[in-house]
Enzyme design. Structure first.
Site, PDB file in Angstrom:
ATOM      1  N   ARG A 177       0.813  -1.224   0.000  1.00 23.31           N
ATOM      2  CA  ARG A 177       0.000   0.000   0.000  1.00 23.31           C
ATOM      3  C   ARG A 177       0.849   1.279   0.000  1.00 23.31           C
ATOM      4  O   ARG A 177       0.457   2.290   0.571  1.00 23.31           O
ATOM      5  CB  ARG A 177      -0.947   0.047   1.213  1.00 23.31           C
ATOM      6  CG  ARG A 177      -2.049  -0.971   1.180  1.00 23.31           C
ATOM      7  CD  ARG A 177      -2.973  -0.733  -0.018  1.00 23.31           C
ATOM      8  NE  ARG A 177      -4.229  -1.413   0.175  1.00 23.31           N
ATOM      9  CZ  ARG A 177      -4.451  -2.691  -0.122  1.00 23.31           C
ATOM     10  NH1 ARG A 177      -3.483  -3.412  -0.664  1.00 23.31           N
ATOM     11  NH2 ARG A 177      -5.630  -3.238   0.091  1.00 23.31           N
ATOM     12  N   SER A 237     -10.824   0.108   2.624  1.00 23.36           N
ATOM     13  CA  SER A 237     -10.126  -0.026   3.907  1.00 23.36           C
ATOM     14  C   SER A 237      -9.764   1.358   4.430  1.00 23.36           C
ATOM     15  O   SER A 237      -9.113   2.129   3.721  1.00 23.36           O
ATOM     16  CB  SER A 237      -8.833  -0.818   3.730  1.00 23.36           C
ATOM     17  OG  SER A 237      -9.089  -2.089   3.217  1.00 23.36           O
ATOM     18  N   GLU A 268      -5.322   4.519   5.642  1.00 24.31           N
ATOM     19  CA  GLU A 268      -4.987   4.242   4.236  1.00 24.31           C
ATOM     20  C   GLU A 268      -5.310   5.465   3.356  1.00 24.31           C
ATOM     21  O   GLU A 268      -4.483   5.874   2.551  1.00 24.31           O
ATOM     22  CB  GLU A 268      -5.702   2.983   3.758  1.00 24.31           C
ATOM     23  CG  GLU A 268      -5.228   2.588   2.391  1.00 24.31           C
ATOM     24  CD  GLU A 268      -5.862   1.324   1.871  1.00 24.31           C
ATOM     25  OE1 GLU A 268      -5.349   0.247   2.172  1.00 24.31           O
ATOM     26  OE2 GLU A 268      -6.869   1.420   1.151  1.00 24.31           O
TER      27      GLU A 268
HETATM   28  N1  EPU Z   1     -11.587  -9.876   9.983  1.00 30.08           N
HETATM   29  C1  EPU Z   1     -12.200  -9.630  11.186  1.00 30.08           C
HETATM   30  N2  EPU Z   1     -13.289  -8.808  11.186  1.00 30.08           N
HETATM   31  C2  EPU Z   1     -13.772  -8.247  10.053  1.00 30.08           C
HETATM   32  C3  EPU Z   1     -13.145  -8.503   8.825  1.00 30.08           C
HETATM   33  C4  EPU Z   1     -12.024  -9.326   8.809  1.00 30.08           C
HETATM   34  O1  EPU Z   1     -11.792 -10.117  12.240  1.00 30.08           O
HETATM   35  O2  EPU Z   1     -14.762  -7.493  10.152  1.00 30.08           O
HETATM   36  C5  EPU Z   1     -10.394 -10.751   9.968  1.00 30.08           C
HETATM   37  C6  EPU Z   1     -10.640 -11.943   9.078  1.00 30.08           C
HETATM   38  O3  EPU Z   1     -11.192 -12.993   9.815  1.00 30.08           O
HETATM   39  C7  EPU Z   1      -9.272 -12.273   8.546  1.00 30.08           C
HETATM   40  C8  EPU Z   1      -8.541 -10.958   8.568  1.00 30.08           C
HETATM   41  O4  EPU Z   1      -9.316 -10.062   9.345  1.00 30.08           O
HETATM   42  O5  EPU Z   1      -8.581 -13.126   9.420  1.00 30.08           O
HETATM   43  C9  EPU Z   1      -8.291 -10.431   7.168  1.00 30.08           C
HETATM   44  O6  EPU Z   1      -9.533 -10.073   6.535  1.00 30.08           O
HETATM   45  P1  EPU Z   1      -9.684  -9.860   4.952  1.00 30.08           P
HETATM   46  O7  EPU Z   1      -9.358 -11.115   4.250  1.00 30.08           O
HETATM   47  O8  EPU Z   1     -10.991  -9.248   4.681  1.00 30.08           O
HETATM   48  O9  EPU Z   1      -8.507  -8.880   4.564  1.00 30.08           O
HETATM   49  P2  EPU Z   1      -8.060  -7.491   5.180  1.00 30.08           P
HETATM   50  O10 EPU Z   1      -6.630  -7.640   5.527  1.00 30.08           O
HETATM   51  O11 EPU Z   1      -8.956  -7.008   6.251  1.00 30.08           O
HETATM   52  C10 EPU Z   1      -7.184  -6.594   2.900  1.00 30.08           C
HETATM   53  C11 EPU Z   1      -7.251  -5.332   2.114  1.00 30.08           C
HETATM   54  C12 EPU Z   1      -8.581  -5.228   1.389  1.00 30.08           C
HETATM   55  C13 EPU Z   1      -8.726  -6.432   0.470  1.00 30.08           C
HETATM   56  C14 EPU Z   1      -8.619  -7.716   1.337  1.00 30.08           C
HETATM   57  C15 EPU Z   1      -8.633  -8.958   0.480  1.00 30.08           C
HETATM   58  C16 EPU Z   1      -5.841  -3.778   3.339  1.00 30.08           C
HETATM   59  C17 EPU Z   1      -5.772  -2.545   4.186  1.00 30.08           C
HETATM   60  N3  EPU Z   1      -7.050  -4.185   2.998  1.00 30.08           N
HETATM   61  O12 EPU Z   1      -8.177  -6.511   3.908  1.00 30.08           O
HETATM   62  O13 EPU Z   1      -8.530  -4.068   0.579  1.00 30.08           O
HETATM   63  O14 EPU Z   1      -9.963  -6.428  -0.209  1.00 30.08           O
HETATM   64  O15 EPU Z   1      -7.374  -7.711   2.061  1.00 30.08           O
HETATM   65  O16 EPU Z   1      -7.427  -9.086  -0.177  1.00 30.08           O
HETATM   66  O17 EPU Z   1      -4.813  -4.334   2.998  1.00 30.08           O
HETATM   67  C18 EPU Z   1      -9.245  -1.830   0.192  1.00 30.08           C
HETATM   68  O18 EPU Z   1      -8.078  -1.533   0.199  1.00 30.08           O
HETATM   69  O19 EPU Z   1     -10.145  -1.019  -0.015  1.00 30.08           O
HETATM   70  C19 EPU Z   1      -9.605  -3.204   0.531  1.00 30.08           C
HETATM   71  C20 EPU Z   1     -10.847  -3.535   0.811  1.00 30.08           C
END
Ligand code: EPU
Length: 339
Positions: free
Chosen positions: A165, A236, A332
Site C-alpha cells: 500500500r 479499507s 490508508e
Molecule cells: N476480519 C475480522 N473482522 C472483520 C473482517 C475481517 O476479524 O470485520 C479478519 C478476518 O477474519 C481475517 C482478517 O481479518 O482473518 C483479514 O480479513 P480480509 O481477508 O478481509 O482482509 P483485510 O486484511 O482485512 C485486505 C485489504 C482489502 C482487500 C482484502 C482482500 C488492506 C488494508 N485491505 O483486507 O482491501 O480487499 O485484504 O485481499 O490491505 C481496500 O483496500 O479497499 C480493501 C478492501
C-alpha cells in the site's frame, strides 16, 4: 479548452461524500490541458491537489490552491508477443471497468483486483492490492508530469519503489509527480491466482479460468464489503500494520487467535480488521460515522458533513487499538485540505 472554476463543492466527487470547497477547480482531459493547468497554477502560485475517483481521500472543509480533476480517457495496445501484451491506460479511466475490459480482451492478471474503487491514475499511488495480487506486479512503467517543471517522464516499476500500500508517489520525493497514464504488462495465457484463503474457498477447483476468478472476486467483495455507491466509504480505512517478528511473537502469545501474515524474515503483517472487531467497534456509530457491519476495516459515512467528524471517530478506534495491543494504526486514505 478547460475552464478554471472558483469555490467548487467537491461533495459529489469523493466517495466518503464529505463537504469540501475547492478554491480553484479544473477538469483536464489531455496531457496538454494538464500541463496548461499546471502553468496556470504556477502563475497563481497555487499549490496543486489531484483528484481521481475520490475514493482514497478524506477531504477537509476547504482545499486551497488548484484542484486538478483527472479526466484523461483511453486504453491502447502498445505491443504484443506470443505470451503477453503491454497496454497503456489513461489515468482517468475507471479501475473496475478497466479490469472488465482487460479480461474481455483476453489480457489476464488483473482479475483479483476487480471492484476496487477508484481510477487507473490512483492505483499505483497506494499500490492497490487484493486477494494475493498487487498492481506493482503488472506495472511496466508509470507516466508522470512533474508539477514543478511541467516535464513529462516515465518511471519503471523499480523507480516507483512499490511496497504494501505504498509507493514513491506517497513520499516527499514523489509528491510533485502527477500520474497521467500507466503501462501494464498483462498475460495472454490464462493465469489464475487463487492462493488467498477466501478465494480458494470460492473457486475450489483447479480448472478455474481467469473469468471464474473475476466472478468469484466480485461475489466475495460484494458479500464482504459495503458498496461505496450505496454506503459512503473509502474501502479499507486503515492499513494492516506491519510489526517486527519479536513483537508479533509476543502478541501471538497473548492473543493466540490473532491472524498474522509473514511479510519477510523480519516483519509480520497484522490484521487491523481483527483488532478493531475484537474491541467491539463493528457497527458502532458516532457523529454520523460508523464501522461497517460487514467489515471492521471499512468506515461508513452515514450523515457526517465534515472530515473532522470522521477523524474524531476514527481517532478513538486508533487509540483503543494502541491501548490494548500497543500497535499503531495508519490511515490508508489521505487527509487533505484544512478544517
Ligand atoms: N476480519 C475480522 N473482522 C472483520 C473482517 C475481517 O476479524 O470485520 C479478519 C478476518 O477474519 C481475517 C482478517 O481479518 O482473518 C483479514 O480479513 P480480509 O481477508 O478481509 O482482509 P483485510 O486484511 O482485512 C485486505 C485489504 C482489502 C482487500 C482484502 C482482500 C488492506 C488494508 N485491505 O483486507 O482491501 O480487499 O485484504 O485481499 O490491505 C481496500 O483496500 O479497499 C480493501 C478492501
Amino acid at each position: 479548452m478547460f475552464e478554471v472554476e472558483a469555490n467548487v463543492q467537491l461533495g459529489s466527487l469523493n466517495t466518503l461524500k464529505l463537504e469540501c470547497i475547492a478554491e480553484c477547480y479544473v477538469r483536464v482531459s489531455t496531457t496538454g490541458e494538464l500541463q496548461e493547468a499546471l502553468s496556470e497554477a504556477r502563475l497563481r502560485s497555487a499549490n496543486i491537489n489531484v483528484l481521481g475517483g475520490g475514493s482514497n481521500l478524506i477531504l477537509n472543509r476547504y482545499l486551497p490552491g488548484m484542484t486538478i480533476h483527472m479526466g484523461l480517457k483511453g486504453r491502447e495496445l502498445l505491443g504484443e508477443s506470443a505470451d503477453d501484451v503491454v497496454v497503456r491506460l489513461q489515468a482517468g479511466e475507471e479501475w473496475h471497468e478497466t479490469v472488465l475490459w482487460a479480461n474481455a480482451e483476453g489480457y489476464f492478471g488483473l482479475e483479483n483486483l476487480a471492484l476496487i474503487p477508484g481510477s487507473v491514475g490512483a492505483a499505483p499511488v497506494q499500490n492497490i492490492g487484493a486477494y494475493g495480487v498487487e498492481i506493482a506486479q503488472m506495472i511496466e512503467c508509470v507516466h508522470v508530469v512533474d508539477v514543478r517543471s511541467g516535464d513529462i517522464r516515465a518511471l519503471t516499476a523499480d523507480e516507483c519503489c512499490f511496497s504494501y500500500r505504498d509507493s514513491l508517489f506517497k513520499t516527499s520525493e514523489g509528491k510533485h509527480l502527477i500520474i497521467w497514464a500507466v503501462d501494464l504488462r498483462l498475460s495472454k495465457r490464462p493465469v489464475v491466482n487463487t492462493s488467498y484463503p477466501a478465494l480458494r474457498e470460492a473457486v475450489p477447483h483447479n480448472t478455474a479460468t481467469p473469468s471464474d476468478v473475476l466472478t468469484a472476486v466480485v461475489a466475495v467483495r460484494q458479500s464482504k464489503l459495503p458498496d461505496p455507491s450505496v454506503e459512503a466509504n473509502v474501502g479499507s480505512f486503515f492499513k494492516n500494520p506491519i510489526v517486527d517478528r519479536v513483537t508479533a511473537e509476543h502478541l501471538k502469545g497473548d492473543y493466540p487467535d490473532m491472524p498474522q501474515y509473514p511479510v519477510d524474515a523480519n516483519t509480520v503483517k497484522l490484521s487491523a480488521a481483527w483488532m478493531i472487531d475484537q474491541l467491539g467497534w463493528r457497527g458502532v456509530e458516532e457523529f454520523g460515522v460508523s464501522v461497517s457491519e460487514k467489515h471492521a476495516l471499512v468506515v461508513i459515512n452515514r450523515s457526517a458533513r465534515y472530515a473532522s467528524e470522521v477523524i474524531e471517530f476514527t481517532d478513538k478506534i486508533t487509540s483503543s487499538v494502541s491501548e490494548k495491543y500497543s500497535v499503531s494504526l495508519d490511515r490508508e486514505p489521505e487527509l487533505v485540505g484544512i478544517d
